[in-house]
Design an enzyme around this catalytic site. Structure first.
Site, PDB file in Angstrom:
ATOM      1  N   CYS A 180       0.807  -1.220   0.000  1.00 10.99           N
ATOM      2  CA  CYS A 180       0.000   0.000   0.000  1.00 10.99           C
ATOM      3  C   CYS A 180       0.845   1.276   0.000  1.00 10.99           C
ATOM      4  CB  CYS A 180      -0.937   0.015   1.201  1.00 10.99           C
ATOM      5  SG  CYS A 180      -2.140  -1.326   1.205  1.00 10.99           S
ATOM      6  N   SER A 234     -11.324   0.453   4.092  1.00 13.55           N
ATOM      7  CA  SER A 234     -11.112   1.220   2.860  1.00 13.55           C
ATOM      8  C   SER A 234     -11.838   0.567   1.691  1.00 13.55           C
ATOM      9  CB  SER A 234      -9.619   1.321   2.553  1.00 13.55           C
ATOM     10  OG  SER A 234      -9.049   0.024   2.436  1.00 13.55           O
ATOM     11  N   HIS A 239      -9.207   3.457  -1.803  1.00  9.32           N
ATOM     12  CA  HIS A 239      -7.808   3.082  -1.607  1.00  9.32           C
ATOM     13  C   HIS A 239      -7.286   2.314  -2.825  1.00  9.32           C
ATOM     14  CE1 HIS A 239      -4.128   1.734   0.057  1.00  9.32           C
ATOM     15  NE2 HIS A 239      -4.554   0.777   0.869  1.00  9.32           N
ATOM     16  N   CYS A 244       0.131   2.012   6.566  1.00  9.32           N
ATOM     17  CA  CYS A 244       0.360   0.597   6.880  1.00  9.32           C
ATOM     18  C   CYS A 244       0.455  -0.181   5.571  1.00  9.32           C
ATOM     19  CB  CYS A 244      -0.766   0.050   7.751  1.00  9.32           C
ATOM     20  SG  CYS A 244      -2.409   0.118   7.019  1.00  9.32           S
ATOM     21  N   GLY A 282       1.127  -4.271   3.608  1.00  6.96           N
ATOM     22  CA  GLY A 282       1.148  -5.716   3.706  1.00  6.96           C
ATOM     23  C   GLY A 282       2.520  -6.224   4.131  1.00  6.96           C
TER      24      GLY A 282
END
Length: 389
Positions: free
Chosen positions: A89, A244, A345, A375, A377
């Site tokens: 992300c 999201s 997102h 944040c 993965g």
């Protein structure tokens, strides 16, 4: 010592899942952003040293180095290169960091950084399907197979991590739904008040022109949110309403040095003051913004009270709420224009989307410092501090 400044930032509206952008190709949407940056600055694209572009699900239309293909689709000179970055992300936030590093080190003078994600055309499940073969599954499956937890549906994943965070920080379903409603209300106010207008470039599609973010839900209520299912854990807290949205979009910034900007008549919007990345618990997975924020503040010499606005990506409502509990930041400075729960997102684009929104927010409000954190993965997180100029 050379610095790194942002002289332009732009993003497309964020398209809802299977919405107005669903039939736009990732390369074409990226090329639109590249050419809008050039149009707004008047820069000769031949002067651009590199394009650093974030993307997460690099299969199908997003495979084959989407950054380089976007450069060619934009009609830029063939000598302008491009490469694609995957830090989950945080991919396009990392792209901005690598662009800043290239400029500060003197390896480049002018870099475009950003990212794209077309989640309607390349769903997240496709990455796992594409990864099957002789060795089987994706890199995540190879590691996370050992993290399967009782009570959770499927392998341990980000949704399960969000459930764990809610439990550990004592966040109730109502707490999360109230935060989600806040996101939609703030995004509605921002959209109606024109707060996003300067950062957006409209996208012409076969269905017409998209000029505004599609994901904002007006008139939502706590009662409506309370009726949604919890897909990750029976009787849990995480729903589609407090997480999201799956989205499509692209965003980018132009990064150079103050010296180059002055020489070429470019006006810096903000300085990339501090950029860090760190790892954290891969099981909770989404708590990385907490130590990343602490590291960014330590390296910058700033305090939490020095920051005028915080953008903590709303992957799931427990992420900004746990971050807020740990940092003690002023709540009215946290995601003041709403976040990914309302806006969406598009994974590989979100870091640059948030940077663009934050930079314009500082300019509109007169704030000096803004911090964004994401944040990611696998339990990593980027944090970047911008200083308005």
């Amino acid at each position: 010592m050379r610095d790194a400044v942002v002289v332009e930032a732009v993003r497309t509206p964020v398209g809802a899942r299977n919405g107005s952008l669903a039939n736009v190709h990732a390369v074409d949407l990226s090329a639109l952003v590249l050419n809008e940056l050039v149009a707004r600055t008047g820069v000769d694209p031949g002067l651009i040293d590199d394009v650093h572009w974030g993307n997460v699900i690099s299969i199908g239309q997003q495979s084959g180095n989407v950054a380089r293909m976007a450069v060619l689709a934009a009609g830029w000179p063939e000598h302008v290169p491009g490469f694609t970055i995957d830090r989950q992300c945080g991919s396009s936030q990392q792209a901005i960091s690598t662009a800043a590093a290239a400029v500060i080190s003197g390896q480049s003078d002018l870099v475009v950084a950003g990212g794209v994600e077309m989640m309607s055309g390349v769903p997240m499940t496709a990455a796992v399907v594409e990864g099957t073969g002789a060795m089987g599954g994706s890199a995540v499956d190879r590691y996370a197979g050992a993290l399967t937890q009782p009570g959770f549906r499927g392998h341990f994943n980000q949704g399960a991590g969000a459930e764990l965070i809610a439990e550990l920080w004592g966040l109730s379903r109502t707490d999360l739904d109230e935060y989600a409603l806040r996101s939609h209300e703030l995004a509605t106010q921002a959209q109606d008040g024109g707060a996003f207008d300067d950062e957006l470039v409209a996208v012409d599609t076969s269905a017409g022109s998209l000029a505004r973010d599609e994901g904002i839900r007006r008139g939502s209520t706590i009662d409506k949110l309370a009726r949604l299912k919890t897909p990750f854990l029976e009787g849990g807290t995480i729903t589609a309403g407090n997480a999201s949205q799956i989205s499509d979009g692209a965003a980018g910034v132009m990064v150079t040095s103050t010296e180059f900007a002055e020489k070429h008549g470019l006006v810096p919007l903000a300085r990339i003051h501090t950029a860090v990345v760190t790892g954290d618990d891969p099981v909770k997975m989404l708590t990385g913004p907490i130590p990343a924020t602490a590291l960014a503040l330590k390296r910058s010499g700033l305090s939490i009270d020095d920051i005028d606005a915080f953008e903590v990506n709303e992957a799931f409502a427990p992420v900004p709420l746990a971050w807020h509990a740990e940092t003690g930041a002023a709540l009215d400075r946290l995601n003041p224009l709403g976040g990914a729960i309302a806006l969406g997102h598009p994974l590989g684009a979100s870091g640059a989307r948030i940077a663009t929104t934050l930079i314009y927010h500082l300019r509109h409000t007169g704030g000096r410092y803004g911090l964004q954190t994401m944040c990611e993965g696998g339990g990593t997180a980027n944090a970047t501090i911008y200083e308005r100029l």
